[in-house]
Design an enzyme around this catalytic site. Structure first.
Site, PDB file in Angstrom:
ATOM      1  N   HIS A 110      -4.591  -1.747  -5.114  1.00 48.16           N
ATOM      2  CA  HIS A 110      -3.665  -0.964  -4.367  1.00 48.16           C
ATOM      3  C   HIS A 110      -3.269   0.236  -5.120  1.00 48.16           C
ATOM      4  O   HIS A 110      -3.564   1.512  -4.561  1.00 48.16           O
ATOM      5  CB  HIS A 110      -2.540  -1.709  -3.975  1.00 48.16           C
ATOM      6  CG  HIS A 110      -2.774  -2.869  -3.343  1.00 48.16           C
ATOM      7  ND1 HIS A 110      -2.652  -3.259  -1.884  1.00 48.16           N
ATOM      8  CD2 HIS A 110      -2.579  -4.105  -3.675  1.00 48.16           C
ATOM      9  CE1 HIS A 110      -2.672  -4.413  -1.670  1.00 48.16           C
ATOM     10  NE2 HIS A 110      -2.832  -5.217  -2.866  1.00 48.16           N
ATOM     11  N   ASP A 111      -2.667   0.212  -6.186  1.00 47.01           N
ATOM     12  CA  ASP A 111      -1.976   1.191  -7.135  1.00 47.01           C
ATOM     13  C   ASP A 111      -3.088   2.182  -7.516  1.00 47.01           C
ATOM     14  O   ASP A 111      -2.782   3.399  -7.652  1.00 47.01           O
ATOM     15  CB  ASP A 111      -1.423   0.753  -8.056  1.00 47.01           C
ATOM     16  CG  ASP A 111      -0.130  -0.127  -7.823  1.00 47.01           C
ATOM     17  OD1 ASP A 111       0.286   0.026  -6.666  1.00 47.01           O
ATOM     18  OD2 ASP A 111       0.366  -0.869  -8.806  1.00 47.01           O
TER      19      ASP A 111
END
Ligand code: BDR
Ligand code: CA
Length: 304
Positions: free
Chosen positions: A234-235
């Site tokens: 995600h990040d």
């Protein structure tokens, strides 16, 4: 969106496996100058995520200063992601030798914002938005010092913390809404997109074969945390969007967060139109993952 030649930024995060991949990618990118890492409780208590941030920095030979931030959401008790998804939040890497700086992250960020010129600071927000939310509550005028926020968070479809809420927004919806209701330009990388960004087993093999410290770190984390099952990064999509903006599609509008209480707490709403938010709606998946792995394994590209 166009890439700039040198990107100076502060990363606010709650490491976290995917925060670690994001930090590794930023460390490997010659276009990026990471001025500081600030931490915030989210994936785990503040002591643990700060320890993780320091361990990641050590594994990458980064000298970037690390500041410990908020230990709990603005108004409520903390419910860490470990309480939802299990584990103890500690990353399986060597413990750090150095500690965080004694200045609290909120003081550091306030000082940086006060000293900054208007429209000059870029912040990458990879965890709950508590640190910045608290600062803007006290000093709303500091919002004009920020050129852009790059935020991982929100979900228009299914959530991961609850059926409808993404974790970073759900953990501290009051801080999220405080930040999003300011007039700061935000690029929002929602869960709807990030959950599709999963390295293949071929990618993991490439990482594991590389001698680059960033690749070794990412291979170790991705393989150990996920028992061989590739997991969404995600990040890292936030850092990737800074580096390769042309791979992403976006829609302009205004995002808001349900502050609850109730089952809709943390839910994201998006009103398309003339707003300060750029919601990322698509990514060219294969080129993105190939570039991510290439950067993490690139020969001669040392972490800074
Ligand atoms: C987000 O929540 C955290 O657990 C991850 O690090 C990421 O920032 C995904 O919902
Ligand atoms: Ca995170």
């Amino acid at each position: 969106m166009r890439a700039r030649s040198k990107i100076a930024m502060i990363v606010d995060c709650d490491p976290g496996l995917d925060d670690a991949i994001a930090l590794a990618l930023a460390a490997c990118a010659p276009e990026i100058e990471m001025e500081a890492i600030t931490t915030v409780a989210g994936n785990a208590p503040i002591e643990r995520v700060t320890d993780n941030a320091l361990s990641i920095a050590a594994a990458l030979a980064l000298k970037t200063p690390v500041y410990a931030g908020a230990a709990a959401p603005l108004r409520e008790k903390a419910h860490y992601s470990t309480m939802i998804w299990g584990g103890n939040g500690s990353l399986p890497i060597k413990r750090p030798r150095r500690g965080a700086l004694t200045e609290p992250a909120m003081d550091f960020l306030t000082r940086k914002l006060e000293q900054a010129e208007e429209n000059s600071l870029l912040l990458c927000m990879l965890g709950p938005l508590t640190n910045l939310g608290a600062i803007l509550l006290r000093k709303p005028e500091l919002s004009r010092k920020i050129s852009r926020l790059m935020i991982m968070g929100g979900a228009l479809g299914a959530g991961n913390a609850t059926r409808s809420a993404e974790f970073n927004m759900w953990f501290d919806p009051h801080a999220a809404q405080r930040v999003l209701s300011s007039d700061i330009t935000c690029v929002i990388m929602p869960l709807d997109l990030t959950r599709t960004v999963i390295p293949t087993s071929q990618h993991l093999k490439k990482l594991a074969r590389s001698e680059h410290p960033a690749a070794q770190l990412c291979a170790k984390l991705l393989l150990s945390q996920t028992e061989g099952q590739p997991e969404a990064v995600h990040d890292a999509c936030v850092i990737g969007c800074l580096l390769w903006p042309d791979l992403f599609d976006f829609e302009r509008g205004t995002l808001s967060i349900n502050m609850g209480p109730g089952p809709a707490r943390g839910q994201t709403r998006f009103a398309p139109g003339d707003g300060p938010h750029m919601l990322i709606t698509g990514v060219e998946l294969t080129p993105f993952l190939d570039k991510l792995i290439w950067r993490l394994t690139a020969k001669g590209m040392r972490a800074k």
